[in-house]
Design a protein around this motif. Structure first.
Motif, short mmCIF file in Angstrom:
data_model
loop_
_atom_site.label_atom_id
_atom_site.label_comp_id
_atom_site.label_asym_id
_atom_site.label_seq_id
_atom_site.Cartn_x
_atom_site.Cartn_y
_atom_site.Cartn_z
N GLY A 59 48.47 -19.03 -3.03
CA GLY A 59 48.41 -20.49 -2.96
C GLY A 59 48.31 -20.98 -1.53
N ALA A 60 49.10 -20.36 -0.63
CA ALA A 60 49.05 -20.75 0.78
C ALA A 60 47.65 -20.52 1.35
CB ALA A 60 50.10 -19.96 1.57
N LEU A 61 47.06 -19.36 1.04
CA LEU A 61 45.73 -19.05 1.55
C LEU A 61 44.68 -19.98 0.95
CD1 LEU A 61 45.90 -15.15 1.54
CD2 LEU A 61 45.85 -16.65 3.53
N HIS A 62 44.83 -20.28 -0.34
CA HIS A 62 43.86 -21.16 -0.98
C HIS A 62 43.93 -22.56 -0.38
CE1 HIS A 62 42.03 -23.51 -4.34
NE2 HIS A 62 41.16 -22.55 -4.19
N SER A 63 45.13 -23.05 -0.12
CA SER A 63 45.24 -24.37 0.48
C SER A 63 44.66 -24.38 1.89
CB SER A 63 46.70 -24.83 0.49
OG SER A 63 47.41 -24.19 1.53
N ALA A 64 44.81 -23.25 2.61
CA ALA A 64 44.23 -23.15 3.95
C ALA A 64 42.71 -23.22 3.87
CB ALA A 64 44.67 -21.84 4.61
N HIS A 65 42.15 -22.58 2.84
CA HIS A 65 40.70 -22.63 2.66
C HIS A 65 40.27 -24.06 2.35
CE1 HIS A 65 36.75 -21.95 0.83
NE2 HIS A 65 36.72 -20.87 1.57
N ARG A 66 41.03 -24.76 1.50
CA ARG A 66 40.68 -26.15 1.17
C ARG A 66 40.78 -27.03 2.43
NH1 ARG A 66 43.55 -29.20 -2.31
NH2 ARG A 66 45.46 -27.97 -2.32
N ALA A 67 41.83 -26.81 3.26
CA ALA A 67 41.99 -27.62 4.47
C ALA A 67 40.84 -27.35 5.45
CB ALA A 67 43.33 -27.31 5.12
N ALA A 68 40.47 -26.07 5.59
CA ALA A 68 39.37 -25.73 6.49
C ALA A 68 38.07 -26.36 5.99
CB ALA A 68 39.23 -24.21 6.59
N ALA A 69 37.86 -26.34 4.68
CA ALA A 69 36.65 -26.94 4.10
C ALA A 69 36.64 -28.45 4.35
CB ALA A 69 36.57 -26.63 2.61
N ALA A 70 37.81 -29.09 4.24
CA ALA A 70 37.89 -30.53 4.48
C ALA A 70 37.56 -30.86 5.94
CB ALA A 70 39.28 -31.04 4.11
N ILE A 71 38.07 -30.03 6.85
CA ILE A 71 37.81 -30.25 8.28
C ILE A 71 36.32 -30.08 8.57
CG2 ILE A 71 38.19 -29.31 10.59
CD1 ILE A 71 41.06 -28.55 9.57
N VAL A 72 35.75 -29.00 8.05
CA VAL A 72 34.32 -28.75 8.27
C VAL A 72 33.50 -29.90 7.71
CG1 VAL A 72 32.41 -27.26 7.54
CG2 VAL A 72 34.53 -26.25 8.38
N SER A 73 33.87 -30.37 6.52
CA SER A 73 33.15 -31.48 5.89
C SER A 73 33.30 -32.75 6.71
CB SER A 73 33.68 -31.68 4.47
OG SER A 73 33.18 -32.87 3.93
N ASP A 74 34.52 -33.06 7.17
CA ASP A 74 34.75 -34.29 7.92
C ASP A 74 34.05 -34.27 9.28
OD1 ASP A 74 36.23 -35.08 5.80
OD2 ASP A 74 38.19 -34.95 6.79
N LEU A 75 33.86 -33.08 9.82
CA LEU A 75 33.16 -32.97 11.10
C LEU A 75 31.64 -33.01 10.91
CD1 LEU A 75 35.31 -30.26 12.93
CD2 LEU A 75 35.22 -32.71 13.38
N GLY A 76 31.23 -33.04 9.64
CA GLY A 76 29.80 -33.10 9.36
C GLY A 76 29.10 -31.78 9.55
N ALA A 77 29.87 -30.72 9.65
CA ALA A 77 29.26 -29.40 9.83
C ALA A 77 28.76 -28.89 8.49
CB ALA A 77 30.25 -28.43 10.44
#
Ligand SMILES: Cc1cc2nc3c(=O)[nH]c(=O)nc-3n(C[C@H](O)[C@H](O)[C@H](O)COP(=O)(O)OP(=O)(O)OC[C@H]3O[C@@H](n4cnc5c(N)ncnc54)[C@H](O)[C@@H]3O)c2cc1C
Length: 94
Positions: A59-77
């Motif tokens: 769960g911790a790793l999955h949430s980290a993946h979701r957070a990383a995806a949100a950051i990448v998305s918000d940065l427009g990458a």
């Protein structure tokens, strides 16, 4: 018997040295447990950890993946988070 299976050896002569009960050691997941708590709290503020998904390493790793995806998305990458190699730039490729 369980340890004998795990370690592939006889535990018939093993002795119990101590038993420790660690109350509340593992995070509780009381029903109804929200398995997908937001990882983006405010603009530019992200959180991850077992309290965002299941209370497990997975769960911790999955949430980290979701957070990383949100950051990448918000940065427009763009691009896959699963990419193993860094993107080759023109300077690097030369
Ligand atoms: C006894 C026990 C057995 C477990 N067994 C299993 C198991 O078999 N399988 C499984 O999947 N899960 C198991 N878990 C659950 C698993 O360990 C956790 O779900 C997982 O480690 C959570 O990872 P995390 O990164 O979210 O948090 P953590 O691993 O708790 O990491 C949080 C980190 O933040 C640090 N920190 C806290 N506050 C601050 C602060 N203010 N500033 C800076 N740093 C801070 C802490 O020191 C810690 O290093 C077990 C948990 C326990 C306690």
């Amino acid at each position: 018997m369980h340890l004998a299976r795990l370690y592939g050896t006889s535990t018939g002569r093993w002795e119990t040295l101590a038993v420790h009960h660690t109350a509340e050691a593992v995070p509780a997941m009381r029903a109804p447990h929200d398995l997908r708590r937001p990882v983006r709290l405010l603009a530019g503020l992200y959180v991850c950890g077992d309290h965002r998904d299941t209370s497990t390493v997975q769960g911790a790793l999955h949430s980290a993946h979701r957070a990383a995806a949100a950051i990448v998305s918000d940065l427009g990458a763009t691009g896959s988070l699963h990419q193993a190699d860094p993107v080759r730039t023109a300077a690097r490729a030369a």
